[in-house]
Structures are given as structure tokens and as C-alpha cells.
Design a protein around this motif. Structure first.
Motif, mmCIF file in Angstrom:
data_model
loop_
_atom_site.group_PDB
_atom_site.id
_atom_site.type_symbol
_atom_site.label_atom_id
_atom_site.label_comp_id
_atom_site.label_asym_id
_atom_site.label_seq_id
_atom_site.Cartn_x
_atom_site.Cartn_y
_atom_site.Cartn_z
ATOM 1 N N ILE A 15 -3.064 -9.219 -14.681
ATOM 2 C CA ILE A 15 -2.583 -7.943 -13.971
ATOM 3 C C ILE A 15 -2.385 -6.982 -15.310
ATOM 4 N N LEU A 16 -3.045 -5.966 -15.507
ATOM 5 C CA LEU A 16 -2.875 -5.183 -16.715
ATOM 6 C C LEU A 16 -2.614 -3.700 -16.387
ATOM 7 N N VAL A 17 -2.796 -3.321 -15.305
ATOM 8 C CA VAL A 17 -2.668 -1.896 -14.779
ATOM 9 C C VAL A 17 -1.655 -1.732 -13.574
ATOM 10 N N PHE A 18 -0.973 -0.817 -13.842
ATOM 11 C CA PHE A 18 0.022 -0.568 -12.643
ATOM 12 C C PHE A 18 0.122 0.922 -12.227
ATOM 13 N N PRO A 19 -0.648 1.149 -11.249
ATOM 14 C CA PRO A 19 -0.901 2.768 -10.608
ATOM 15 C C PRO A 19 0.576 3.009 -9.740
ATOM 16 N N SER A 20 0.499 4.258 -9.739
ATOM 17 C CA SER A 20 1.623 4.909 -8.912
ATOM 18 C C SER A 20 1.638 4.446 -7.466
ATOM 19 N N SER A 21 2.479 4.335 -6.909
ATOM 20 C CA SER A 21 2.596 4.172 -5.551
ATOM 21 C C SER A 21 3.026 5.421 -4.705
ATOM 22 N N ARG A 22 3.157 6.479 -5.279
ATOM 23 C CA ARG A 22 3.843 7.847 -4.700
ATOM 24 C C ARG A 22 2.952 8.264 -3.653
ATOM 25 N N ASN A 23 3.605 8.823 -2.724
ATOM 26 C CA ASN A 23 2.915 9.358 -1.513
ATOM 27 C C ASN A 23 2.466 10.751 -1.554
ATOM 28 N N GLU A 24 1.621 10.868 -2.261
ATOM 29 C CA GLU A 24 1.086 12.496 -2.623
ATOM 30 C C GLU A 24 -0.419 12.502 -2.016
ATOM 31 N N ASN A 25 -0.756 13.026 -1.088
ATOM 32 C CA ASN A 25 -2.149 13.157 -0.518
ATOM 33 C C ASN A 25 -2.863 14.174 -1.314
ATOM 34 N N ARG A 26 -3.430 13.574 -2.426
ATOM 35 C CA ARG A 26 -4.462 14.383 -3.327
ATOM 36 C C ARG A 26 -5.741 14.550 -2.949
ATOM 37 N N GLY A 79 -7.673 8.364 -0.964
ATOM 38 C CA GLY A 79 -7.030 7.897 -2.051
ATOM 39 C C GLY A 79 -5.735 7.146 -1.764
ATOM 40 N N THR A 80 -5.032 6.574 -2.799
ATOM 41 C CA THR A 80 -3.823 5.729 -2.262
ATOM 42 C C THR A 80 -2.686 6.475 -1.806
ATOM 43 N N GLY A 81 -2.519 8.052 -2.163
ATOM 44 C CA GLY A 81 -1.407 8.743 -1.723
ATOM 45 C C GLY A 81 -2.007 9.110 -0.031
ATOM 46 N N PHE A 82 -3.240 9.445 0.316
ATOM 47 C CA PHE A 82 -3.752 9.433 1.736
ATOM 48 C C PHE A 82 -3.362 8.098 2.375
ATOM 49 N N ARG A 83 -3.508 7.058 1.804
ATOM 50 C CA ARG A 83 -3.360 5.838 2.681
ATOM 51 C C ARG A 83 -1.850 5.572 2.835
ATOM 52 N N MET A 84 -1.121 6.086 2.080
ATOM 53 C CA MET A 84 0.267 5.625 2.063
ATOM 54 C C MET A 84 0.992 6.674 3.243
ATOM 55 N N GLY A 85 0.335 7.747 3.336
ATOM 56 C CA GLY A 85 0.702 8.954 4.205
ATOM 57 C C GLY A 85 0.208 8.320 5.627
ATOM 58 N N GLU A 86 -0.899 7.816 5.611
ATOM 59 C CA GLU A 86 -1.218 7.034 6.860
ATOM 60 C C GLU A 86 -0.576 6.085 7.565
ATOM 61 N N TYR A 87 -0.053 5.111 6.450
ATOM 62 C CA TYR A 87 0.832 3.924 6.819
ATOM 63 C C TYR A 87 2.142 4.602 7.489
ATOM 64 N N SER A 88 2.764 5.469 6.596
ATOM 65 C CA SER A 88 4.021 6.140 7.062
ATOM 66 C C SER A 88 3.921 6.676 8.416
ATOM 67 N N LYS A 89 2.869 7.171 8.862
ATOM 68 C CA LYS A 89 2.829 7.733 10.104
ATOM 69 C C LYS A 89 2.456 6.613 11.169
ATOM 70 N N ASN A 90 1.485 5.428 10.973
ATOM 71 C CA ASN A 90 0.981 4.659 11.880
ATOM 72 C C ASN A 90 1.246 3.317 11.685
#
Length: 378
Positions: free
Chosen positions: A258-269, A273-284
Motif C-alpha cells: 500500500i503506497l498510494v493514499f487517495p483523498s476520500s473527500r466528497n467532491e463530485n467532480r 469518480g470517488t467523489g461521485f460514489r461518496m455522494g451516492e453512498y451519503s444519500k443511499n
């Protein structure tokens, strides 16, 4: 490098390296390592990313060029443009162990056209620029994101994997940074576990596409980059399609550390993408179209094994065996894809079994696999 006919062809027909406007002239002719970082509205993050690179093995950093592609579109918000301008002004004052350039794709004359602007185009600008300074075919191109940290052994382990094991392309294991938002923290752990589980299950079927597609974890050498046609310019999912192209040319290895540590921020860019998926999880509290049952993978495994076992036989013969072992939905999918005539075409054009199987894997690629899994679970 000037004698590389494939590179010359790529630079002439596919490269957009001339778009790049570096903030200073590069004094060296070549480097062994390149780290390409698209940067869009990232003033609060990019310097932490660069600091994490600055503590790598100094000998390797001495042979590394880092490219930060500061970019936005003509029609982007004023706040984004101001953020990028501020980032550029601060960045060009910095000093690091490694050589770096800030590529201007944000100022008045250099803003990206609306129809092209996006992370794929920004990555391609940086990666194509590297081609002119690569030491040789084995020079290593690392793709990173501006809000992503790396382990202190990032370059060391990449160097060992590529030079010690004759690796051409790889994805690096990752773990998202901890979020202060408990819902996002819960969602990001479930999401990364799900991504890794899907990748492992696809790999277990015998497919060459069993990896997680994430832009900040991709590494390849120059030869592979050119051979697969370079980075695509999609506004989203550029990493998925680039890795698919790489996998059709060479094996995608997995660096397990494990060498890479991406951001977990909730920004739907970007879509999916990860931000899109976090927004999806926050709602549903769930992720749409990523819940595949085990029988789906079993069906995929059967297809791959049956085709491989019957390589170079008539399409009718292979389809008959597929029909006898697969469920109705799998057969329906294959009929829609005209698998029988496709397999006959492979038999006609392949010079041997190895090439036949290569043709099949290039046809039943990562995108087709995802469509198949979604089709079975719809």
C-alpha cells in the motif's frame, strides 16, 4: 530515443505534447522517472502531495521529473481560476529535491477548450510531454492525483518491481485517507473493499482485466505507453480505458504494497469518480451497479475456460458447448454480441492458439466484462 520508430510515429500522429507550456526550460536531456499530476482547483492539497514525494529515495529523486498540469476550461468558475492562479504563483517559488515543472493550462491564452478540458486531457498533456525527455523505453511514467499522498518507499518499490521483475505496467495497492465525516469514512472503506473484491473475482476467472482502475495508482514504462496509444482524453473514466488499452498490450501487474493514499473527500467532480460514489453512498448507503452475485463471476469463468479449451475450433462448436453450460441470460448476452461469428473470425485470422486467445481477450475486454456482469445482475 530519436531512433525509436514507434515513438516517432506516436509523436507525429497521437501526441499533444506541444500543448504543454512549462514554467521554465528543462536543463536536462532525460530522466528515468516521471510523475504526472493533473491539478484542478487543488491549492489546499497539491503541496502536501509534493511534500510526500520529496521524502523519497534521494538517488531516485535526482533522476525524477515531476509535472504539475494546472488546468481548467475557458468556462470554469472564477473561484477555480483564482485557485489555479494562486497555486501556480506559489508552486513556481518552491524548491524540491526533484526537478519539477508547472505546466500552464490555465492562464488567459492557455485555458483548455471546453470540449477537451478534463482530467484525461490534462494527464495526456503531461504524459506526452515526458516522451521528449525519456531516457529509454524503460523510463517509468507514474500517474498521480493532486490530492493523493504516497508512502516514503513509493519510488523505491516501483523501481524494484519494474527493473527487477521485467514489469511493463502495474497498478499500486492503495488506501484512502481517513475522513473526518463518519458517513464518508464508512462509505470509503466499503467502497475500496468492494473495488478490490471485484478486481480479485475478475482475476480469479482467468481474465487479464482483474485490477482496480484508479488514475493515481497507474504506472507503466514508456514503451507500453506508446504501444497502447497513450492516455485517452476522456473527461471521466480515463483511467479505466487507459488501463484496458495497456492490458491489451501487456500484463498489468499488481504492486501489493500500500503506497498510494487517495483523498476520500466528497467532491463530485467526475461521473463515477470517488467523489461521485461518496455522494451516492451519503444519500443511499449503497453503490449502484457494483453489487454482482457470485454466480455472475462463475458464468464469466465458464465462458473464458470453454473458449480457451476449444481454441481454434469452429464458432458453432464452441457456442454449442457454451449453450450447454451457461444460464439463459449469459447465452442471451453472447448472442447479442454475435459470439459465434466473432469466434470464427478469430479462428480465421489467428496464426496459433496463443494469438487466438489474445484476440478473444481483446474482444472480451474490461468494458465488455462490466457490461456482462451488470446484464446478469439487472
Amino acid at each position: 530515443m530519436n531512433d525509436n520508430i514507434h515513438l516517432k510515429k506516436y509523436l507525429k500522429k497521437r501526441s499533444i505534447h506541444k500543448v504543454a507550456k512549462p514554467h521554465k526550460q528543462i536543463q536536462r536531456n532525460n530522466y528515468k522517472f516521471f510523475i504526472v499530476i493533473p491539478c484542478y482547483n487543488e491549492f489546499e492539497y497539491i503541496f502536501d502531495t509534493l511534500d510526500s514525494l520529496n521524502i523519497q529515495n534521494q538517488n531516485l529523486l535526482n533522476d525524477t521529473l515531476v509535472l504539475v498540469i494546472i488546468n481548467h476550461s475557458i468556462d470554469d468558475a472564477i473561484a477555480v481560476k483564482q485557485n489555479n492562479s494562486k497555486t501556480y504563483s506559489e508552486l513556481i517559488k518552491k524548491e524540491y529535491i526533484f526537478d519539477f515543472i508547472a505546466i500552464d493550462c490555465f492562464s488567459n491564452k492557455n485555458e483548455l477548450p471546453n470540449q477537451l478540458a478534463g482530467v484525461g486531457y490534462a494527464r495526456k498533456i503531461g504524459l506526452d510531454f515526458c516522451l521528449n525527455y525519456a531516457l529509454d523505453d524503460k523510463s517509468i511514467f507514474c500517474s498521480l492525483d493532486a490530492d493523493t499522498l504516497v508512502d516514503k518507499n513509493y519510488l523505491n518499490i516501483i523501481d524494484c518491481q519494474f527493473n527487477g521483475n521485467n514489469v511493463n505496467a502495474a497498478v499500486i495497492n492503495f488506501k484512502h485517507q481517513k475522513s473526518n465525516n463518519p458517513i464518508i469514512e464508512e462509505g470509503i472503506r466499503k467502497y475500496e473493499l468492494l473495488l478490490k473484491s471485484i478486481a480479485q473475482k475478475i482475476e480469479d476467472t482467468g481474465s487479464p482485466y482483474g485490477y482496480v482502475s484508479m488514475g493515481s495508482t497507474i504506472v507503466c514504462n514508456m514503451k507500453s505507453y506508446v504501444a497502447c496509444g497513450g492516455m485517452n482524453t476522456k473527461k471521466a473514466t480515463e483511467d479505466f480505458y487507459f488501463l484496458q488499452s495497456l492490458a491489451k498490450y501487456t500484463k498489468i501487474e499488481k504492486i501489493k504494497d500500500i503506497l498510494v493514499f487517495p483523498s476520500s473527500r466528497n467532491e463530485n467532480r467526475v461521473y463515477l469518480g470517488t467523489g461521485f460514489r461518496m455522494g451516492e453512498y451519503s444519500k443511499n448507503k449503497t453503490f449502484k451497479n457494483l453489487d454482482f452475485n457470485q454466480d455472475s463471476y462463475n458464468q464469466l469463468s465458464k465462458i473464458i475456460k470453454i473458449v480457451k479449451k476449444n481454441s481454434m475450433k469452429d464458432g458453432e462448436v464452441i457456442f454449442k458447448e457454451l449453450s450447454s453450460q451457461l444460464n439463459k441470460k449469459s447465452i442471451s448476452f453472447l448472442i447479442e454480441k454475435e459470439v459465434e461469428s466473432i469466434l470464427d473470425k478469430f479462428k480465421k485470422n489467428a496464426k496459433d492458439i496463443k494469438q487466438y486467445n489474445l484476440f478473444f481477450n481483446q474482444w472480451f475486454d474490461a468494458l465488455t466484462i462490466m457490461k456482462f456482469l451488470k446484464y446478469l445482475n439487472n
